[in-house]
Design a protein around this motif. Structure first.
Motif, short mmCIF file in Angstrom:
data_model
loop_
_atom_site.label_atom_id
_atom_site.label_comp_id
_atom_site.label_asym_id
_atom_site.label_seq_id
_atom_site.Cartn_x
_atom_site.Cartn_y
_atom_site.Cartn_z
N THR A 120 -32.44 106.99 109.49
CA THR A 120 -33.83 107.43 109.60
C THR A 120 -33.95 108.90 109.99
OG1 THR A 120 -33.88 106.63 111.88
CG2 THR A 120 -34.68 105.12 110.17
N ALA A 121 -32.84 109.62 109.95
CA ALA A 121 -32.84 111.05 110.30
C ALA A 121 -31.55 111.67 109.79
CB ALA A 121 -32.97 111.24 111.81
N PRO A 122 -31.52 112.99 109.66
CA PRO A 122 -30.28 113.66 109.27
C PRO A 122 -29.17 113.44 110.31
CG PRO A 122 -32.16 115.16 109.08
CD PRO A 122 -32.64 113.95 109.82
N ASN A 123 -27.95 113.53 109.88
CA ASN A 123 -26.77 113.47 110.75
C ASN A 123 -26.63 112.14 111.49
OD1 ASN A 123 -26.17 116.15 110.01
ND2 ASN A 123 -27.53 116.92 111.61
N GLN A 124 -27.10 111.08 110.86
CA GLN A 124 -26.83 109.74 111.38
C GLN A 124 -25.69 109.08 110.60
OE1 GLN A 124 -30.48 107.45 111.27
NE2 GLN A 124 -31.22 108.34 113.18
N LEU A 125 -25.61 109.40 109.30
CA LEU A 125 -24.58 108.80 108.47
C LEU A 125 -24.13 109.81 107.40
CD1 LEU A 125 -22.88 106.47 107.31
CD2 LEU A 125 -24.92 105.71 106.06
N TRP A 126 -22.82 110.07 107.39
CA TRP A 126 -22.21 110.85 106.32
C TRP A 126 -21.32 109.92 105.51
CZ3 TRP A 126 -20.10 115.71 109.39
CH2 TRP A 126 -21.19 116.51 109.79
N GLU A 156 -29.56 113.22 101.44
CA GLU A 156 -28.88 113.34 100.14
C GLU A 156 -28.22 114.70 99.96
OE1 GLU A 156 -28.44 111.02 97.89
OE2 GLU A 156 -29.81 109.46 98.53
N GLU A 157 -28.08 115.48 101.02
CA GLU A 157 -27.49 116.80 100.93
C GLU A 157 -25.96 116.72 100.91
OE1 GLU A 157 -27.55 121.16 103.20
OE2 GLU A 157 -28.34 119.38 104.21
N ILE A 158 -25.35 117.50 100.02
CA ILE A 158 -23.89 117.66 100.07
C ILE A 158 -23.60 118.63 101.21
CG2 ILE A 158 -21.83 118.47 98.84
CD1 ILE A 158 -23.33 117.82 96.21
N HIS A 273 -35.13 114.72 94.26
CA HIS A 273 -34.40 113.45 94.33
C HIS A 273 -35.39 112.30 94.48
CE1 HIS A 273 -30.20 115.01 95.06
NE2 HIS A 273 -30.94 116.09 95.20
N MET A 274 -35.21 111.30 93.65
CA MET A 274 -36.09 110.13 93.71
C MET A 274 -35.89 109.35 95.01
SD MET A 274 -35.83 108.80 89.76
CE MET A 274 -37.12 107.56 89.97
N SER A 275 -34.72 109.49 95.64
CA SER A 275 -34.43 108.74 96.87
C SER A 275 -35.14 109.31 98.09
CB SER A 275 -32.92 108.72 97.13
OG SER A 275 -32.24 108.07 96.09
N ILE A 276 -35.62 110.56 97.99
CA ILE A 276 -36.25 111.21 99.15
C ILE A 276 -37.62 111.77 98.76
CG2 ILE A 276 -34.14 111.68 100.45
CD1 ILE A 276 -33.97 114.41 99.14
N ALA A 284 -35.64 117.74 102.86
CA ALA A 284 -35.52 116.48 103.60
C ALA A 284 -34.85 116.68 104.96
CB ALA A 284 -34.73 115.46 102.78
N CYS A 285 -34.13 117.80 105.13
CA CYS A 285 -33.48 118.07 106.42
C CYS A 285 -34.50 118.21 107.56
CB CYS A 285 -32.67 119.36 106.33
SG CYS A 285 -31.15 119.20 105.38
N ASN A 286 -35.74 118.51 107.22
CA ASN A 286 -36.77 118.69 108.24
C ASN A 286 -37.55 117.41 108.52
OD1 ASN A 286 -36.27 121.53 108.44
ND2 ASN A 286 -37.34 121.80 106.49
N CYS A 287 -37.13 116.30 107.92
CA CYS A 287 -37.87 115.04 108.04
C CYS A 287 -37.15 114.07 108.97
CB CYS A 287 -38.03 114.39 106.66
SG CYS A 287 -38.92 115.38 105.46
N THR A 288 -37.91 113.09 109.43
CA THR A 288 -37.37 111.92 110.12
C THR A 288 -38.19 110.73 109.67
OG1 THR A 288 -38.79 112.31 112.03
CG2 THR A 288 -36.54 113.17 112.16
N GLY A 289 -37.70 109.54 109.97
CA GLY A 289 -38.41 108.34 109.56
C GLY A 289 -38.09 107.96 108.12
#
Length: 326
Positions: A120-126, A156-158, A273-276, A284-289
């Motif tokens: 639900t936020a960046p840097n939770q799962l790579w 979805e960022e590399i 990206h359709m996923s975000i 998307a790096c500035n989003c949460t939730g």
């Protein structure tokens, strides 16, 4: 009339050989017509055989042609191959798929921690994986280089990538070190990051595991070779090779690196990206939730339904406990 050097040379040769210019040019025309007819017959033959066997390669076609036209002056092999190329009849070479995952090792393995996880936020799962890209040495011979990528599963960022000529751990490590720059200012105590990969020797190696633990990153691995256990990594591999690098033919490692630099930049900063919710990964790096998906994720539907059942089950247990203890 001005005579060219070629014309004078032809006259001299004709006198030397005791033939007329007319006879020379007539013979020249006959040779040209014979070549044209020869090529037309060969082309018709190739097309007829390809109707029976669309995947028959050029070498076998040549041997069949030579066998069937023996005694009738068949064209040489070089001309035959040139004819196939000229008319676009050369088969696309099937590229063997190298094995990029070697899990036959005695190194420690780790359980799959993300079966029920929806970040639900960046840097939770790579998620990470390695794929191959062919490098052509000539028209028929090729070798491979290997692209290691790390993807943030929420944005979805590399976040990290590296290319090497071998499957040595050095290159996945370089990709990981690039990704670490993203969290260099993050308090390790607040970091809840999971690194998920297959069970390949690169990710299970002492050097890679040590670096993960040093930065307080939890380790997760697939439980078997099923790609469904690492679907986002599989998707980014496919997007990179069959979309961003589609149709490109590389002849050196430097060419691949240059193309991947441009591809990653476009993917992260410009491609929606359709996923975000049709954002770019950088946005998307500035989003949460939870982010809206423009497609149906059956995995997330299953996880949410499972979480719902667990939540309801826990409420019922609490109610029953209260009823029996009041």
């Amino acid at each position: 009339m001005h005579r060219t050097g070629t014309s004078i040379l032809i006259e001299s040769l004709c006198r030397l050989l005791g033939v007329s210019k007319q006879a020379y040019f007539q013979r020249d025309e006959e040779v040209l017509m014979r070549r044209i007819i020869q090529e037309e017959f060969a082309l018709s033959y190739i097309l007829e055989i390809r109707k029976k066997d669309p995947g028959l390669g050029g070498i076998k076609l040549w041997h069949m042609y030579k066998r069937d036209f023996i005694g009738n002056r068949p064209m040489g092999r070089d001309r035959f191959e040139a004819l196939i190329n000229r008319y676009g009849l050369k088969l696309k070479q099937r590229i063997r798929k190298p094995r990029t995952t070697d899990s036959r090792h005695g190194l420690p393995l780790y359980p799959n921690l993300i079966k029920d996880l929806i970040p639900t936020a960046p840097n939770q799962l790579w998620v990470s994986d390695i794929t191959y890209i062919p490098i052509w040495l000539n028209d028929t011979r090729y070798s491979f280089c290997y692209l290691s990528m790390i993807l943030d599963a929420y944005t979805e960022e590399i976040v990290g990538w590296a290319i090497g000529p071998t499957l040595d751990t050095e290159y996945p490590l370089r990709a990981f070190q690039m990704a670490l720059e993203r969290i260099e200012n993050t308090d390790k105590e607040q970091l809840t990051l999971i690194h998920h990969s297959d069970r390949g020797v690169q990710y299970a190696s002492a050097r890679y595991v040590e670096l993960l633990k040093k930065h307080g990153i939890r380790i997760s691995m697939t439980e078997d070779g099923n790609p469904k256990e690492n679907p986002q990594a599989e998707r980014i591999n496919n997007t990179m090779k069959n979309e961003l690098l589609k149709g490109m033919r590389f002849t050196s490692l430097a060419e691949v690196i240059e193309a991947v630099i441009l591809a990653v930049s476009f993917y992260n900063e410009e491609r929606p990206h359709m996923s975000i919710d049709m954002m770019t990964p950088k946005e998307a790096c500035n989003c949460t939730g939870e982010l809206k998906k423009h497609w149906t994720s059956y995995r997330e539907m299953y996880i949410k339904e499972k979480q719902k059942r667990t939540y309801i089950g826990n409420i019922r247990k609490n109610i029953n406990f209260l009823l029996h203890n009041t």
